[in-house]
Design a protein around this motif. Structure first.
Motif, PDB file in Angstrom:
ATOM      1  N   VAL A 147       6.770   7.472  -2.917  1.00 43.11           N
ATOM      2  CA  VAL A 147       5.389   7.716  -3.357  1.00 43.11           C
ATOM      3  C   VAL A 147       4.914   6.603  -4.282  1.00 43.11           C
ATOM      4  N   ILE A 148       5.781   6.178  -5.207  1.00 42.57           N
ATOM      5  CA  ILE A 148       5.420   5.096  -6.115  1.00 42.57           C
ATOM      6  C   ILE A 148       5.127   3.810  -5.334  1.00 42.57           C
ATOM      7  N   ALA A 149       5.985   3.494  -4.361  1.00 45.83           N
ATOM      8  CA  ALA A 149       5.779   2.284  -3.552  1.00 45.83           C
ATOM      9  C   ALA A 149       4.483   2.385  -2.757  1.00 45.83           C
ATOM     10  N   LEU A 150       4.197   3.566  -2.216  1.00 44.57           N
ATOM     11  CA  LEU A 150       2.950   3.755  -1.465  1.00 44.57           C
ATOM     12  C   LEU A 150       1.739   3.572  -2.365  1.00 44.57           C
ATOM     13  N   GLY A 151       1.832   4.063  -3.591  1.00 43.46           N
ATOM     14  CA  GLY A 151       0.739   3.868  -4.531  1.00 43.46           C
ATOM     15  C   GLY A 151       0.467   2.401  -4.791  1.00 43.46           C
ATOM     16  N   HIS A 152       1.532   1.605  -4.910  1.00 46.86           N
ATOM     17  CA  HIS A 152       1.376   0.166  -5.100  1.00 46.86           C
ATOM     18  C   HIS A 152       0.718  -0.485  -3.885  1.00 46.86           C
ATOM     19  N   VAL A 153       1.180  -0.107  -2.710  1.00 45.65           N
ATOM     20  CA  VAL A 153       0.655  -0.712  -1.481  1.00 45.65           C
ATOM     21  C   VAL A 153      -0.826  -0.403  -1.319  1.00 45.65           C
ATOM     22  N   LEU A 154      -1.215   0.848  -1.518  1.00 43.71           N
ATOM     23  CA  LEU A 154      -2.613   1.239  -1.341  1.00 43.71           C
ATOM     24  C   LEU A 154      -3.512   0.538  -2.353  1.00 43.71           C
TER      25      LEU A 154
END
Length: 210
Positions: A147-154
């Motif tokens: 989830v943290i990585a997805l937040g960065h990507v978005l």
């Protein structure tokens, strides 16, 4: 076009409007990325340290881990609380550094709220999936880091590519070792994430893209 005897370039109406739009776009981009890179690096460090700490306690203090199997909950809570305070402080200061106006200052709060929403989701999703228990607590980091990585990507896709690249690298650093290594996979993942964090910090420090 230029006037006779004058080297000053006169912009056409269309060129002037495009210049104004570009200026507004750049200013808006600066607003919505205010403090984002610093917050990004801080949370990446917190997550990496918490993950390594959980692994170290489970490995080197197995008696304690068996006696208190719920220890990951308080551990993560204790380490993420400074992140909440730090995010608020960084966002507020970043907004003030851009301008003293209320609009600029409120942007720092928006950046803070975005990352708080991501971190909150990272904590709530494992609970919704039934992972906050003695038998499945070890799988919580898989969801949390994702989830943290997805937040960065978005966020990076919308505002700053380096954040998206870091998010992808962060996910790779965490997940790939679990498919290659066995017992030492958590240690390798944690070290890889911290190494990526250090490299990104050096790059950002050199370029000044905070």
């Amino acid at each position: 076009m230029t006037s006779d005897g004058d080297d000053t370039t006169v912009l056409s109406t269309e060129e002037g409007w495009q210049t104004i739009q570009a200026t507004i776009h750049d200013a808006r981009g600066a607003m919505y990325t205010a403090g984002s890179t610093a917050i990004l690096l801080m949370w990446a460090g917190i997550i990496s340290i918490a993950y390594l700490a959980q692994y170290a306690i489970s490995t080197f203090a197995s008696d304690f881990a068996e006696q208190y199997p719920w220890f990951p909950g308080p551990l993560w809570a204790a380490l993420t609380l400074p992140g909440v305070i730090g995010s608020m402080t960084i966002g507020h200061r970043a907004g003030r550094s851009l301008s003293t106006g209320a609009a600029m200052q409120s942007v720092g709060i928006r950046v803070f709220l975005y990352w708080m929403a991501v971190v909150t989701a990272a904590g709530l999703l494992p609970g919704a999936a039934g992972l906050w228990n003695e038998t499945r607590a070890e799988t919580i980091p898989y969801v949390l880091v994702g989830v943290i990585a997805l937040g960065h990507v978005l966020f990076g896709i919308l505002h700053r590519p380096v954040i998206a690249v870091f998010g992808l690298g962060y996910a790779v650093s965490f997940y790939v070792p679990h498919y290659i290594f066995e017992g030492i996979a958590p240690a390798v993942s944690g070290i890889a994430m911290l190494a990526l964090l250090a490299a990104t910090f050096v790059w950002v420090h050199r370029t000044g893209e905070w």
